[in-house]
Design an enzyme around this catalytic site. Structure first.
Site, short mmCIF file in Angstrom:
data_model
loop_
_atom_site.label_atom_id
_atom_site.label_comp_id
_atom_site.label_asym_id
_atom_site.label_seq_id
_atom_site.Cartn_x
_atom_site.Cartn_y
_atom_site.Cartn_z
CG ASP A 1 -1.87 1.10 1.35
OD1 ASP A 1 -2.43 1.49 0.32
OD2 ASP A 1 -2.04 1.61 2.47
CD GLU B 1 -0.24 -5.53 7.49
OE1 GLU B 1 -0.65 -5.50 6.32
OE2 GLU B 1 -0.86 -4.99 8.44
CE1 TYR C 1 -4.56 0.70 10.19
CE2 TYR C 1 -3.66 -1.51 9.88
CZ TYR C 1 -3.51 -0.14 9.83
OH TYR C 1 -2.32 0.41 9.42
CD GLU D 1 0.95 -0.85 9.43
OE1 GLU D 1 -0.21 -0.90 8.97
OE2 GLU D 1 1.95 -1.21 8.79
C1 BDP Z 1 -1.21 -2.35 6.60
C2 BDP Z 1 0.10 -2.12 5.88
C3 BDP Z 1 0.36 -0.66 5.52
C4 BDP Z 1 -0.92 -0.02 5.04
C5 BDP Z 1 -1.94 -0.04 6.16
C6 BDP Z 1 -3.27 0.60 5.78
O1 BDP Z 1 1.19 -2.63 6.62
O2 BDP Z 1 1.39 -0.59 4.57
O3 BDP Z 1 -0.72 1.28 4.56
O4 BDP Z 1 -2.19 -1.38 6.53
O5 BDP Z 1 -4.13 -0.13 5.30
O6 BDP Z 1 -1.82 -3.40 5.97
O7 BDP Z 1 -3.45 1.77 5.96
#
Ligand code: BDP
Length: 608
Positions: A166, A419, A475, A513
Site C-alpha cells: 500500500d 504483514e 485496525y 500500526e
Molecule cells: C497495513 C500495511 C500498511 C498499510 C496499512 C493501511 O502494513 O502498509 O498502509 O495497513 O491499510 O496493511 O493503511
C-alpha cells in the site's frame, strides 16, 4: 575491491565528490538501450534531478506510471592526483535494479531499491578528464524480490506495476550519488558493541581492511578531546566516565579508525557513535538498563513531487514534528531509509525500528478465493517454487541493512518483514532462517520482530514465536467494525489481546500500526468515518485498550503523515491515516497525541 557499506567521509586519506544535480534521463520501454549503445550516452533524453523519484515530476500519466527500463546519464571528472587509488561510485539507492556503465563499459549491477552499493571504476576511468556514467535502471515488481508485486501489460502494450503493498512504487535514483577516492589499502568495515560497567563503558570492536597493516582506533568526546584508544583489528576500548546516549539526550563520540605503518597513516575513517545498551528483558525494553515505552510512528519516505527522493528539508521537518508531539520512536516502514535519517535519529535521540523491504509476502485474495471455492488451487506464499529465490534475495538485503546500520545508537531493533502470511506451517522455516541470520550478522544482537497482520491471531499465527518482541498491526474500528460498531470493535480487540496474554510468555508486545483514514477537510458531529472527530474516537478506543495491558510496551500509530499509494477505490488519492498531512501540517489528532505523549513517562508500565 571488497564491497564496503561505510558512509562516505572525507578524511586525510579519503575524498568525496557529490554527483548530485541535473542528469539526463530517458525511458526505454523496448529495453533496447544496451543493444543500441545507450551505455555511451542517451540518444533522446530530458533532464532529471538526482536524487528524486522521477514519477511525480512529469505531467502526463504514461510517464508517472512508467514501468520498465529507464536510463540516467551524467559526466564526472576524475582528478589526476587520484591516480593509484581506488575510484568508486557510490549509489545511496537505485530503485529497484541498476546496471552501471562508465565510458561504455559495464562496471557493476545491483538488485534491491533501498540500500547503497559501490562500483569500482579504476580500470575504466580517464584521469584529469570527464568520464561518462550511464545507469540502466528498472522498476518492475516481482515475487522473487522485495517488496513483492507483479508487472502486467495493458492492452496498449504499456506495462503497469501491481504492488502487493500500500505505497506508491516510486522509482529512480532516489538517494545521493558520490564519487569516492579511497586508498588501495583501506578500511572496509567497522563494528562496535557496547557494555556498561559502572561509570565506564567497554566497547568491543572489529575493523576489516583490505591489507595487513596495523589498525588504531581512537575515541574523541564532543569537545574533541581524545578519551580512549586501542590497537589492533579487534579489541576492546574502555571509555571512562562514559556519557551514555539516551532518548532525546544524545551524546555522540567520534570514533576514528586508522590503518598505520609506523608514523604513516595509510587510511583514516571516522563515524559518530552513541554508546548505549538496548535489550528486551523481563517483558520490558531496557535502554541502558532502564525501561522505556515506545511512542511514535510508522513512517514513509514520501513527499510532494520528490516522491521518495531524499529531501533533507522534509527529513528535518519530520524530526521537528516528532519532537513537538512528544514521540520517541519510529519504524522505517516499509524499507530501510536513507542513511542521513539514521544519523539525524542518532543526533536527536530517537529510537528506530529498522525494517527490510519485505512487504507484500502474502498470497493474493484471488488465490484464497480460488482455494475456498474448491477449485483445488491452494498455494501458500512460502511454499511456491520461487520461494528459495525470494529467500536468497531477502537474506542479501537483510545482510546489507544490518551491515549498513549496525553502529547507529538509534537503531534498537530489526523488523524483518511486514504483514507476511503466517497462518500455515510452511512459513515457519522461512522466518527461522532470517531471524537466525539477523542474530548471526548483528554483533549487538538487537531484538528481532516482524509486523503481524490482522488475520494472524493468537490461535492461527505460526510464526510469532520467532520474535523477541511481537509487533501487531491492528485496525479494529477501521477495517473491521468501524463507525457505530466501535463498541464491538473494542470488545473483539480485547478478546484478541486476552488471547495473546495467555500465550505470550515474557515477550513484550507493541503496536506497529493502528489508524483511521481522515480527511483534514472533514468535520462532523456526531462523528462519521473519515472525519477528524472519528479519528479521535478511534484513537481513544485504541489507547484505552493499550492502557489496560501492562505488557503492551509501545504504540506506533499508522501513519506519521498522509502518503501516496496506487490509485483505487480504497484510497482517496493516497492513504490518509496521517496524523500530519502530506505537507506536514497537523490534523486534530496531532494535538491529542501531544497531550497523551507529553504526559506518558518514559518508563510508562516499567517495573517500579
Ligand atoms: C497495513 C500495511 C500498511 C498499510 C496499512 C493501511 O502494513 O502498509 O498502509 O495497513 O491499510 O496493511 O493503511
Amino acid at each position: 575491491m571488497i564491497q564496503s557499506l561505510l558512509y562516505p567521509r572525507v578524511t586525510e586519506t579519503r575524498r568525496v565528490i557529490s554527483l548530485d544535480g541535473m542528469w539526463k534521463f530517458q525511458f526505454d520501454p523496448a529495453s533496447k538501450g544496451v543493444e543500441e549503445n545507450w551505455t555511451k550516452g542517451l540518444p533522446d533524453s530530458c533532464s532529471m534531478p538526482v536524487p528524486a523519484s522521477f514519477c511525480d515530476i512529469f505531467t502526463d500519466k504514461d510517464s508517472r506510471e512508467y514501468t520498465g527500463d529507464f536510463w540516467y546519464e551524467t559526466d564526472f571528472f576524475v582528478p589526476g592526483e587520484w591516480k593509484d587509488n581506488e575510484i568508486v561510485i557510490r549509489f545511496g539507492s537505485v530503485t529497484h535494479r541498476a546496471r552501471v556503465f562508465v565510458n561504455g563499459t559495464e562496471v557493476g549491477s545491483h538488485v534491491g531499491g533501498f540500500l547503497p552499493f559501490n562500483v569500482c571504476v579504476n580500470d575504466v576511468v580517464k584521469y584529469n578528464q570527464y568520464n561518462k556514467l550511464c545507469v540502466q535502471a528498472n522498476n518492475e515488481l516481482s515475487e522473487t524480490m522485495i517488496p513483492c508485486g507483479a508487472t502486467a501489460t495493458l492492452s496498449n502494450g504499456k506495462k503497469i506495476s501491481q504492488p502487493y503493498f500500500d505505497f506508491y512504487n516510486y522509482a529512480g535514483i532516489q538517494r545521493p550519488v558520490k564519487l569516492l577516492m579511497l586508498p588501495k589499502e583501506s578500511i572496509t568495515d567497522f563494528t562496535v558493541n557496547h557494555r556498561i560497567t559502572g561509570s565506564d563503558a567497554e566497547v568491543d570492536y572489529v575493523v576489516e581492511t583490505t591489507g595487513q597493516n596495523n589498525v588504531l582506533v581512537e575515541v574523541y568526546d564532543k569537545k574533541g578531546n581524545k578519551v580512549a584508544e586501542a590497537n589492533g583489528k579487534t579489541g576492546t576500548i574502555v571509555v571512562k566516565d562514559v556519557k551514555l546516549w539516551n532518548v532525546h539526550a544524545a551524546y555522540l563520540y567520534k570514533f576514528v579508525v586508522k590503518i598505520v605503518d609506523g608514523d604513516t597513516v595509510i587510511d583514516e575513517y571516522y563515524d559518530t557513535i552513541g554508546i548505549r545498551t538496548f535489550e528486551v528483558k523481563g517483558g520490558h525494553f531496557l535502554l541502558n538498563g532502564k525501561p522505556v515505552y515506545l511512542k511514535g510512528f510508522g513512517k514513509h519516505e514520501d513527499a510532494d513531487i520528490r516522491g521518495r527522493g531524499l529531501d533533507m528539508v522534509t527529513v528535518k521537518r519530520d524530526f521537528e514534528l516528532m519532537k513537538w508531539i512528544g514521540s520517541n520512536c519510529f519504524r522505517t516502514s516499509h524499507y530501510p531509509y536513507a542513511e542521513e535519517v539514521y544519523y539525524m535519529a542518532d543526533e536527536e535521540g530517537f529510537l528506530v525500528i529498522d525494517e527490510t523491504p519485505a512487504v507484500g509476502l502474502m498470497e493474493s485474495t484471488m488465490n484464497f478465493l480460488a482455494a475456498n471455492q474448491g477449485t483445488g488451487k491452494k498455494v501458500t506464499f512460502f511454499e511456491k517454487e520461487t520461494t528459495p529465490i525470494l529467500l536468497e534475495h531477502h537474506r542479501e538485503v537483510l545482510k546489507d541493512m544490518i551491515k549498513r546500520d549496525k553502529n547507529h545508537a538509534s537503531v534498537i531493533a530489526w523488523s524483518i518483514l511486514n504483514e507476511p502470511e503466517t497462518n500455515h506451517e510452511s512459513a515457519t522455516p522461512y522466518f527461522e532462517n532470517l531471524f537466525d541470520y539477523a542474530h548471526e550478522l548483528d554483533m549487538q544482537k538487537r531484538p528481532r520482530t516482524f509486523a503481524v497482520i490482522m488475520m494472524s491471531l493468537p490461535h492461527t499465527c505460526k510464526c510469532w514465536q520467532v520474535c523477541d518482541f511481537v509487533s501487531l498491526n491492528r485496525y479494529y474500528g477501521w477495517y473491521v467494525m468501524g463507525g457505530y460498531g466501535m463498541v464491538d470493535a473494542e470488545a473483539a480487540f480485547r478478546k484478541e489481546m486476552d488471547g495473546w496474554g495467555a500465550i505470550r510468555g515474557e515477550r513484550p508486545f507493541i503496536f506497529t500500526e493502528y489508524g483511521a483514514d481522515t480527511l483534514p477537510s472533514e468535520h462532523k458531529l456526531p462523528s462519521v468515518m473519515w472525519s477528524q472527530e472519528y479519528q479521535k474516537e478511534y484513537l481513544d478506543m485504541n489507547h484505552r485498550v493499550f492502557d489496560s495491558y501492562d505488557w503492551i510496551q509501545g504504540e506506533l500509530v499508522w501513519n506519521f503523515a498522509d502518503f501516496q499509494t496506487t490509485e483505487g477505490i480504497m484510497r482517496a488519492n493516497g492513504n490518509k491515516k496521517g496524523i500530519f498531512t502530506r505537507q506536514r501540517q497537523p490534523k486534530d489528532a496531532a494535538f491529542h497525541f501531544k497531550e497523551r505523549w507529553d504526559n506518558l513517562p518514559i518508563d510508562y508500565k516499567g517495573e517500579k
